[in-house]
Design a protein around this motif. Structure first.
Motif, PDB file in Angstrom:
ATOM      1  N   ASP A 227      69.314  19.701  88.630  1.00 44.58           N
ATOM      2  CA  ASP A 227      70.428  20.914  88.179  1.00 44.58           C
ATOM      3  C   ASP A 227      71.316  21.131  89.322  1.00 44.58           C
ATOM      4  O   ASP A 227      71.206  21.354  90.349  1.00 44.58           O
ATOM      5  CB  ASP A 227      69.467  22.263  88.089  1.00 44.58           C
ATOM      6  CG  ASP A 227      70.301  23.442  87.305  1.00 44.58           C
ATOM      7  OD1 ASP A 227      71.608  23.090  87.422  1.00 44.58           O
ATOM      8  OD2 ASP A 227      69.813  24.237  86.789  1.00 44.58           O
ATOM      9  N   LEU A 228      72.957  20.770  88.846  1.00 46.08           N
ATOM     10  CA  LEU A 228      73.702  20.905  89.811  1.00 46.08           C
ATOM     11  C   LEU A 228      74.757  22.306  89.774  1.00 46.08           C
ATOM     12  O   LEU A 228      75.600  22.310  90.190  1.00 46.08           O
ATOM     13  CB  LEU A 228      74.938  19.760  89.475  1.00 46.08           C
ATOM     14  CG  LEU A 228      74.408  18.337  89.933  1.00 46.08           C
ATOM     15  CD1 LEU A 228      75.510  17.162  89.305  1.00 46.08           C
ATOM     16  CD2 LEU A 228      74.503  18.079  91.436  1.00 46.08           C
ATOM     17  N   ARG A 229      74.102  23.078  89.229  1.00 44.16           N
ATOM     18  CA  ARG A 229      74.630  24.492  88.766  1.00 44.16           C
ATOM     19  C   ARG A 229      74.663  25.326  90.112  1.00 44.16           C
ATOM     20  O   ARG A 229      75.159  26.419  90.045  1.00 44.16           O
ATOM     21  CB  ARG A 229      74.319  25.068  87.427  1.00 44.16           C
ATOM     22  CG  ARG A 229      74.799  24.350  86.340  1.00 44.16           C
ATOM     23  CD  ARG A 229      74.170  24.955  84.885  1.00 44.16           C
ATOM     24  NE  ARG A 229      72.567  24.991  85.100  1.00 44.16           N
ATOM     25  CZ  ARG A 229      71.882  25.326  84.046  1.00 44.16           C
ATOM     26  NH1 ARG A 229      72.387  25.679  82.961  1.00 44.16           N
ATOM     27  NH2 ARG A 229      70.693  25.075  84.155  1.00 44.16           N
ATOM     28  N   ASP A 230      73.714  25.105  91.013  1.00 36.21           N
ATOM     29  CA  ASP A 230      73.582  25.916  92.110  1.00 36.21           C
ATOM     30  C   ASP A 230      73.406  25.005  93.519  1.00 36.21           C
ATOM     31  O   ASP A 230      73.092  23.758  93.204  1.00 36.21           O
ATOM     32  CB  ASP A 230      72.368  26.933  91.920  1.00 36.21           C
ATOM     33  CG  ASP A 230      71.014  26.289  91.813  1.00 36.21           C
ATOM     34  OD1 ASP A 230      70.502  25.094  92.547  1.00 36.21           O
ATOM     35  OD2 ASP A 230      70.252  26.547  90.793  1.00 36.21           O
ATOM     36  N   ALA A 231      73.392  25.661  94.672  1.00 38.86           N
ATOM     37  CA  ALA A 231      73.255  24.867  95.837  1.00 38.86           C
ATOM     38  C   ALA A 231      72.212  24.222  95.986  1.00 38.86           C
ATOM     39  O   ALA A 231      72.068  22.869  96.593  1.00 38.86           O
ATOM     40  CB  ALA A 231      73.882  25.835  97.071  1.00 38.86           C
ATOM     41  N   ALA A 232      71.129  24.828  95.854  1.00 34.74           N
ATOM     42  CA  ALA A 232      69.780  24.174  95.995  1.00 34.74           C
ATOM     43  C   ALA A 232      69.667  23.016  95.295  1.00 34.74           C
ATOM     44  O   ALA A 232      68.917  22.039  95.684  1.00 34.74           O
ATOM     45  CB  ALA A 232      68.373  25.325  95.599  1.00 34.74           C
ATOM     46  N   GLY A 233      69.980  23.062  93.817  1.00 34.23           N
ATOM     47  CA  GLY A 233      69.797  21.739  92.919  1.00 34.23           C
ATOM     48  C   GLY A 233      71.087  20.804  93.488  1.00 34.23           C
ATOM     49  O   GLY A 233      70.280  19.748  93.195  1.00 34.23           O
ATOM     50  N   ALA A 234      72.032  21.120  93.806  1.00 34.63           N
ATOM     51  CA  ALA A 234      73.039  20.099  94.390  1.00 34.63           C
ATOM     52  C   ALA A 234      72.501  19.339  95.772  1.00 34.63           C
ATOM     53  O   ALA A 234      72.383  18.416  95.595  1.00 34.63           O
ATOM     54  CB  ALA A 234      74.417  20.656  94.691  1.00 34.63           C
ATOM     55  N   ARG A 235      71.478  20.098  96.514  1.00 32.71           N
ATOM     56  CA  ARG A 235      71.160  19.241  97.576  1.00 32.71           C
ATOM     57  C   ARG A 235      70.303  18.451  97.248  1.00 32.71           C
ATOM     58  O   ARG A 235      69.716  17.222  97.750  1.00 32.71           O
ATOM     59  CB  ARG A 235      70.402  20.459  98.625  1.00 32.71           C
ATOM     60  CG  ARG A 235      71.593  21.107  99.398  1.00 32.71           C
ATOM     61  CD  ARG A 235      71.066  21.962 100.414  1.00 32.71           C
ATOM     62  NE  ARG A 235      70.211  22.947 100.171  1.00 32.71           N
ATOM     63  CZ  ARG A 235      70.532  24.360  99.790  1.00 32.71           C
ATOM     64  NH1 ARG A 235      72.194  24.607 100.090  1.00 32.71           N
ATOM     65  NH2 ARG A 235      69.799  25.339  99.486  1.00 32.71           N
ATOM     66  N   GLU A 236      69.167  18.720  96.217  1.00 37.50           N
ATOM     67  CA  GLU A 236      68.055  17.924  95.682  1.00 37.50           C
ATOM     68  C   GLU A 236      68.712  16.663  94.952  1.00 37.50           C
ATOM     69  O   GLU A 236      68.336  15.476  95.153  1.00 37.50           O
ATOM     70  CB  GLU A 236      67.287  18.795  94.683  1.00 37.50           C
ATOM     71  CG  GLU A 236      66.101  18.115  94.031  1.00 37.50           C
ATOM     72  CD  GLU A 236      65.233  18.833  93.173  1.00 37.50           C
ATOM     73  OE1 GLU A 236      64.439  17.996  92.437  1.00 37.50           O
ATOM     74  OE2 GLU A 236      65.491  19.941  93.037  1.00 37.50           O
ATOM     75  N   THR A 237      69.883  17.122  94.049  1.00 38.77           N
ATOM     76  CA  THR A 237      70.331  15.828  93.586  1.00 38.77           C
ATOM     77  C   THR A 237      71.070  14.859  94.513  1.00 38.77           C
ATOM     78  O   THR A 237      70.979  13.615  94.671  1.00 38.77           O
ATOM     79  CB  THR A 237      71.544  16.369  92.561  1.00 38.77           C
ATOM     80  OG1 THR A 237      70.961  16.993  91.611  1.00 38.77           O
ATOM     81  CG2 THR A 237      72.209  15.009  92.174  1.00 38.77           C
ATOM     82  N   ALA A 238      71.933  15.375  95.392  1.00 41.57           N
ATOM     83  CA  ALA A 238      72.344  14.771  96.740  1.00 41.57           C
ATOM     84  C   ALA A 238      71.098  13.835  97.284  1.00 41.57           C
ATOM     85  O   ALA A 238      71.379  12.704  97.569  1.00 41.57           O
ATOM     86  CB  ALA A 238      73.032  15.386  97.640  1.00 41.57           C
ATOM     87  N   GLY A 239      69.945  14.301  97.685  1.00 43.01           N
ATOM     88  CA  GLY A 239      69.119  13.829  98.449  1.00 43.01           C
ATOM     89  C   GLY A 239      68.516  12.612  97.734  1.00 43.01           C
ATOM     90  O   GLY A 239      68.137  11.733  98.186  1.00 43.01           O
ATOM     91  N   ASP A 240      68.405  12.740  96.286  1.00 38.65           N
ATOM     92  CA  ASP A 240      67.837  11.728  95.557  1.00 38.65           C
ATOM     93  C   ASP A 240      68.843  10.696  95.254  1.00 38.65           C
ATOM     94  O   ASP A 240      68.436   9.514  95.391  1.00 38.65           O
ATOM     95  CB  ASP A 240      67.326  12.293  93.979  1.00 38.65           C
ATOM     96  CG  ASP A 240      66.230  13.011  94.136  1.00 38.65           C
ATOM     97  OD1 ASP A 240      65.437  13.008  95.201  1.00 38.65           O
ATOM     98  OD2 ASP A 240      66.191  14.062  93.306  1.00 38.65           O
ATOM     99  N   LEU A 241      70.045  10.820  95.113  1.00 36.37           N
ATOM    100  CA  LEU A 241      71.123  10.092  94.658  1.00 36.37           C
ATOM    101  C   LEU A 241      71.746   9.367  95.801  1.00 36.37           C
ATOM    102  O   LEU A 241      71.904   7.703  95.783  1.00 36.37           O
ATOM    103  CB  LEU A 241      72.331  10.400  94.163  1.00 36.37           C
ATOM    104  CG  LEU A 241      73.317   9.985  93.276  1.00 36.37           C
ATOM    105  CD1 LEU A 241      72.750   8.766  92.216  1.00 36.37           C
ATOM    106  CD2 LEU A 241      74.376  10.685  92.639  1.00 36.37           C
TER     107      LEU A 241
END
Length: 250
Positions: A227-241
């Motif tokens: 989920d890229l709609r909040d900061a926590a989700g963006a950090r998780e996506t960046a870490g995985d990607l």
């Protein structure tokens, strides 16, 4: 005048190929590929990195399965993801340059925009080769057993514009299940005995050496819960990607 259409078509093919690779591979969430040096060791990032304006779009999956783009979600993701990506790379000891954004009036003849589209085409080729496999009955003969791709010498213009040694290109398509679609998934389980599918996050990232044009690292991400709609989700996506990318020892 055909270039804008080809760009849209290329984006659709990119997303479709990414999904096809994952479906054929099974339950694979990431597919990291790293170029290797003459000794066979994974290349480390020796120099600074610039984040090129990310190609991101977020959508809502409607009852019938169509994806409707959501402007407010997309704008939030385009703001949150670059910040999370910078934090992720800096934590890995990688030096960062200021982000690079194409001018708003950059038309199809703009060389840096063309470079962005070229990177998408190369990523598409990487995915199609990955899907074909590494056996002698499929794929490109000169790619068997090695990761060897390049954008060519034209990347020098981006190095001159940014002062960076590497450029990170990112493509993300993220969809979220609407209330109606969620209800239909329940109906599908009850009446059909299977899942008709919901929202999915598909991400592609490639790191290009601006001194040589070589693609030194590439990753495909598929996530059913990202989920890229909040900061926590963006950090998780960046870490995985951005996993598997390492700075050179200091």
């Amino acid at each position: 005048m055909a270039l804008p259409f080809l760009a849209r078509l290329g984006g659709l093919r990119l997303a479709a190929s990414a999904l096809a690779v994952v479906l054929l591979a099974g339950c694979v969430s990431t597919q990291v590929r790293t170029a290797r040096d003459t000794a066979g060791q994974p290349l480390r990032i020796d120099g600074s990195v610039v984040l090129v304006e990310a190609d991101i779009e977020l959508s809502e999956m409607l009852v019938g399965g169509a994806a409707e783009p959501r402007k407010e979600w997309t704008e939030a993701a385009r703001r949150l993801y670059p910040q999370a990506a910078r934090e992720t790379l800096q934590a890995q000891g990688i030096a960062m340059r200021p982000d690079f954004y194409l001018p708003a009036d950059a038309g199809p003849e703009n060389r840096l925009r063309q470079l962005h589209l070229l990177n998408q085409a190369v990523s598409l080729s990487i995915l199609e080769w990955s899907r074909a496999g590494t056996n002698t009955s499929g794929g490109l003969r000169n790619k068997h057993g090695k990761f060897d791709w390049t954008l060519g010498p034209g990347v020098a213009e981006l190095r001159q514009a940014t002062g960076a040694d590497y450029a990170l290109f990112t493509y993300i398509r993220d969809s979220y299940t609407s209330g109606g679609r969620a209800a239909m998934r329940i109906v599908g389980f009850v009446l059909l005995g299977g899942d008709i599918g919901g929202g999915t996050q598909v991400g592609l990232a490639s790191l290009v050496d601006l001194r040589t044009g070589q693609v030194v690292w590439h990753n495909l991400l598929l996530d059913q819960t990202g989920d890229l709609r909040d900061a926590a989700g963006a950090r998780e996506t960046a870490g995985d990607l951005l996993k598997g990318m390492q700075g050179a020892p200091r």
